[in-house]
Design a protein around this motif. Structure first.
Motif, PDB file in Angstrom:
ATOM      1  N   PRO A 139      10.754  27.419 -27.479  1.00 36.86           N
ATOM      2  CA  PRO A 139       9.944  27.422 -28.708  1.00 36.86           C
ATOM      3  C   PRO A 139       9.094  28.686 -28.788  1.00 36.86           C
ATOM      4  O   PRO A 139       8.874  29.353 -27.782  1.00 36.86           O
ATOM      5  CB  PRO A 139       9.058  26.181 -28.539  1.00 36.86           C
ATOM      6  N   PRO A 140       8.619  29.036 -29.974  1.00 35.39           N
ATOM      7  CA  PRO A 140       7.688  30.165 -30.083  1.00 35.39           C
ATOM      8  C   PRO A 140       6.367  29.804 -29.395  1.00 35.39           C
ATOM      9  O   PRO A 140       6.185  28.660 -28.967  1.00 35.39           O
ATOM     10  CB  PRO A 140       7.502  30.327 -31.595  1.00 35.39           C
ATOM     11  N   ALA A 141       5.466  30.784 -29.289  1.00 34.37           N
ATOM     12  CA  ALA A 141       4.176  30.536 -28.626  1.00 34.37           C
ATOM     13  C   ALA A 141       3.489  29.319 -29.243  1.00 34.37           C
ATOM     14  O   ALA A 141       2.902  28.509 -28.547  1.00 34.37           O
ATOM     15  CB  ALA A 141       3.284  31.770 -28.739  1.00 34.37           C
ATOM     16  N   PHE A 142       3.587  29.204 -30.553  1.00 34.98           N
ATOM     17  CA  PHE A 142       3.104  28.012 -31.251  1.00 34.98           C
ATOM     18  C   PHE A 142       3.782  27.999 -32.599  1.00 34.98           C
ATOM     19  O   PHE A 142       4.380  28.994 -33.016  1.00 34.98           O
ATOM     20  CB  PHE A 142       1.574  27.999 -31.378  1.00 34.98           C
ATOM     21  N   TRP A 149      -0.062  25.650 -37.233  1.00 41.79           N
ATOM     22  CA  TRP A 149      -1.314  26.221 -36.727  1.00 41.79           C
ATOM     23  C   TRP A 149      -1.450  27.685 -37.102  1.00 41.79           C
ATOM     24  O   TRP A 149      -0.463  28.400 -37.177  1.00 41.79           O
ATOM     25  CB  TRP A 149      -1.349  26.138 -35.206  1.00 41.79           C
ATOM     26  N   ARG A 181       3.725  28.289 -36.247  1.00 40.19           N
ATOM     27  CA  ARG A 181       2.823  28.829 -37.271  1.00 40.19           C
ATOM     28  C   ARG A 181       2.934  28.077 -38.593  1.00 40.19           C
ATOM     29  O   ARG A 181       2.119  28.301 -39.490  1.00 40.19           O
ATOM     30  CB  ARG A 181       3.023  30.332 -37.458  1.00 40.19           C
TER      31      ARG A 181
END
Lengths: 530, 530
Positions: free
Chosen positions: B131-134, B139, B136
């Protein structure tokens, strides 16, 4: 949702009715929810061909899968909300199950079942669940961006993972320690290196994990967990700039800002296949950085390409007034390559064979092995002494650590305990030997590039690292003997990522003369085909 | 790593050699990397039984899979670093491939292949990537915590997803608009509601997505993407408190702090199966909150349990001086349930049947349908006028929007465009009708609980929502007719999550008298078995 997911109504099966299959499926679900390891083992097909994969990596063989289960302490609680069944001939079937996690979110479990002697068993499994908001093994806070750029320039659009030792305006410094974080106040201004990156157009993606007070090379922070190593699943990340390395390796950020005292850039870069630089001691400002040992602490960074590694150098390094250095050749120290495991040494020899066609490679005089071990000891004494009692303006961690022994991870506490017992006499002797080492190492480098393995091994398996023991300790000591050279001499080192025959990342450090950082980066750019 | 992943060396196949299989695998890989849709369609088995799952959900049937591929614009670039092959009888095989993403990170692709008429095709596929860092879509910034608690109390250990309309100290307010964010300065202090939650022991997990300026009920923010709806894959999240809702639904945060002007809590709560409350207008301080239409704006929140929903009420609502209200009974308005789709109306009728055994259910007098439509129009005129030109201290978004038309999403720009053309006369007429509506609705509620569908439908499919058209527009209008009632009357409403027969989330709002918020929360707690 029921507290016991096994009490939830079972969804209608979509697909053919296959005798015994769904019974086995639900036996498995019960065993999983109850962490009934013998039942789980019995429901997976025996032998070396069974497969199980999840976000952490692919396990091959019943033994590996069983070992994983035994160490994880149970699966997340879930209920099954959909089941799709497909017959694959007479003796095989696929079941795709949609799961709803009691903690929120969904997952999917894909299983290939095989009928062995009338009993259904899982031959292939693939498990996926909604990821958490972010991976706290890598990040403490992350944003889009967390802090915007303040200027424009060479790093426009780039993102930075900032090791949680650097001041970021409005954020607290955690230094890898929840107890330290709890008493930290938000920083008013950014550390000098962070401010320079923001001014050059980069934004701060987030605050990246570090080993506690950067006092380790493993990345195995017990409070937050070990960041994943996507290039080498089930292996440690390397540290202490562990979160910055994993963030770059995963593509979460382009630039991993870290520090290197005794290998904290070079080791994670080598373990994760990244380009990385430890700069000349004192060349880049450490203002706004929590020190470990000021005599050795340096600013460093990692990137996935030598081009970006060099671009950051243009921003952070002092501008060269003279022509950039031209290196006379590559230099190897007899016996140094032999400190590395065979697979790593082979990869480095292969790289040297290639580079040797472009520039001369010569052997320096050897370092006496006993002297080399004494150098490492001197490095550790000076590092420990400064970490505990400080140096100059830096007052050391001793006062704080002395009030927080129980808050520290055992390995880090052990290092501080040892450091606390060091005497003035031991420090004086170490500084004498360290000065001698510095002169000797600088003479070996001369106007060339010293070629040194970045770490003695590929990234150790996480379970071996956790178990510890003599082999892991000796491997760590060999790595420290390699990394302490640039540390003691205050010299810049660029990690060039290599691969072993097995496809695992390793690395070689190119160590140059003091102040040759920009020239080393240019050289790395040529090597990297940039 | 090569720029064209298809040029990378292929890893050794581990497993049996099966004629034609790996050729088909590599044909698929080429087609995937080149987004060759006809080739991809041909390599997946035809018919309704073919399966393909990833983090967004499970697609069933060749048509659904083909449709998904046609709309996503290609897969992330990757190379294959390992392939494990298993024979499953004569006509089936499994291939588990480990992928390395050119953008960083790894993935796993599990495929079950079937030989149809001599040709290998994929029958089941499961694709996962790092997954990406979070996320978007959910968040803008997130931390562990992003902001720590300032006190201790009822919410110790709880985490809050703060809609990006509230001030958080040290953070900028983005209001769902990148252009607005770009000119925002960090906030010095927290909004009143955020400060109260922090004082009660909760920490801020992060800043959660909102529709642009909260001027939508869909959650389909074109700048950041639509947050996922884990309870209803491939369907929209609902908005405008979309990120807060998805964060709670996924378990990223316990409390989703949002706002509700015309349904922005109730709609996402209904679409995602959450408990939610829109508070009495003016009951909870809106200090530090970017307004939309102050005559209707309220603070609201969502949670996965009625217990936590009520606990937040104890912190944010004014303390009751009198005994909490006791409701005389449940009230339904003839014709209101019929504004909802049949599946939603059935779920609400079933809930009412259960609740009716505990307290009386009576029908109120009906609302004339033409008058009801006029009320909605009056609501929209007042909302639009205040959103554009403000009210009292609030100066409206008009001045800023007038300089940033091109920065807004088309749907939101369209609403502001309409709002900008409203006249004083239209506003005066709307306010007159609005006052009349307020009196009428408050009389219908009386000392009871008015039962109103929270939304006219389950969450629309994302592709239908994106395509728009008459059916979606009429559905949205029916939802607005339902939600505007509490908005016009300034009354509190609690969403009780329900499920349709198909297992999709929907919701019913319990609307109480002004100031009955705490009593409504207690009532919800009893309904929820808490």
């Amino acid at each position: 949702m029921s507290a016991n997911p096994l009490d939830c109504p079972r969804p209608a099966v979509k697909g053919p009715v296959i005798p015994g299959l769904m019974e086995a499926f639900w036996d498995y679900e019960r065993a999983l929810m109850e962490d009934d390891l013998p039942a789980l083992d019995a429901l997976f097909a025996p032998g070396p061909d069974t497969l199980r994969g999840d976000a952490n990596g692919l396990l091959v063989g019943h033994d590996a899968i069983s070992g994983f289960r035994g160490s994880r302490g149970g699966a997340p609680k879930r209920r099954i909300v959909a089941t799709e069944v497909r017959a694959l001939g007479a003796e095989h079937a696929a079941i795709v199950a949609v799961t709803e996690l009691l903690g929120g979110g969904r997952g999917q479990q894909t299983q290939v079942w095989v009928r062995n002697g009338g009993i259904w068993q899982v031959a292939v499994a693939h498990v996926a669940i909604s990821p958490p908001a972010f991976d706290r093994r890598i990040w403490r806070a992350v944003g889009d961006p967390l802090v915007p750029a303040t200027g424009a320039g060479l790093l426009d659009g780039q993102t930075v993972a900032v090791k949680d030792l650097y001041a970021v305006a409005g954020q607290r410094i955690g230094a890898g320690s929840p107890a330290y974080l709890a008493q930290a106040a938000p920083e008013a201004t950014a550390a000098a290196a962070v401010a320079a990156l923001l001014d050059a157009g980069a934004s701060v993606k987030g605050l990246a994990a570090t080993d506690e007070f950067a006092y380790s090379l493993a990345g195995t922070n017990t409070h937050y967990g070990t960041p994943p190593n996507p290039k080498a699943p089930f292996r440690i990340s390397g540290g202490s700039s562990s979160g910055s390395a994993s963030a770059v390796s995963l593509g979460h950020a382009g630039i991993g800002l870290g520090t290197d005292t005794g290998g904290s850039i070079r080791v994670p870069a080598a373990y994760q296949g990244l380009w990385g630089i430890r700069t000349t001691h004192g060349a880049v400002s450490r203002d706004g950085l929590v020190p470990l040992a000021p005599s050795f602490d340096t600013v460093g960074w990692m990137a996935r390409t030598p081009r970006l590694l060099a671009a950051v150098g243009e921003v952070l390094l002092p501008s060269a007034e003279d022509e950039p250095a031209v290196f006379s050749g590559l230099r190897t120290v007899p016996g140094l390559l032999e400190l590395a495991d065979d697979d790593v040494a082979s990869a480095i020899r292969a790289a040297l064979d290639g580079w040797g066609t472009e520039m001369p490679v010569e052997e320096t005089s050897p370092i006496d092995p006993d002297l080399h071990r004494a150098w490492l000891k001197a490095f550790q004494v000076i590092q420990g002494r400064e970490a505990w009692a400080g140096l100059g303006e830096w007052k050391g961690h001793g006062e704080w650590v002395g009030r927080h022994w129980d808050d520290l991870a055992p390995d880090v506490a052990g290092r501080f305990r040892t450091a606390s017992a060091l005497t003035d006499g031991q420090e004086a002797a170490a500084r004498g030997l360290g000065a001698q080492a510095r002169r000797t190492i600088r003479a070996l480098v001369g106007d060339g590039i010293l070629v040194v393995p970045s770490a003695a091994s590929v990234a150790p398996l996480a379970r071996d690292s956790a178990a510890g023991g003599g082999a892991i300790e000796r491997q760590r000591e060999r790595t420290l003997m390699l990394t302490c050279l640039a540390g003691l001499a205050g010299l810049p080192a660029v990690n060039v990522p290599l691969e072993t025959e097995d496809g695992l990342p390793c690395g070689v450090s190119l160590v140059g003369a003091a102040g040759s950082d920009a020239a080393l980066l240019s050289h790395a750019l040529r090597l990297g085909g940039g």
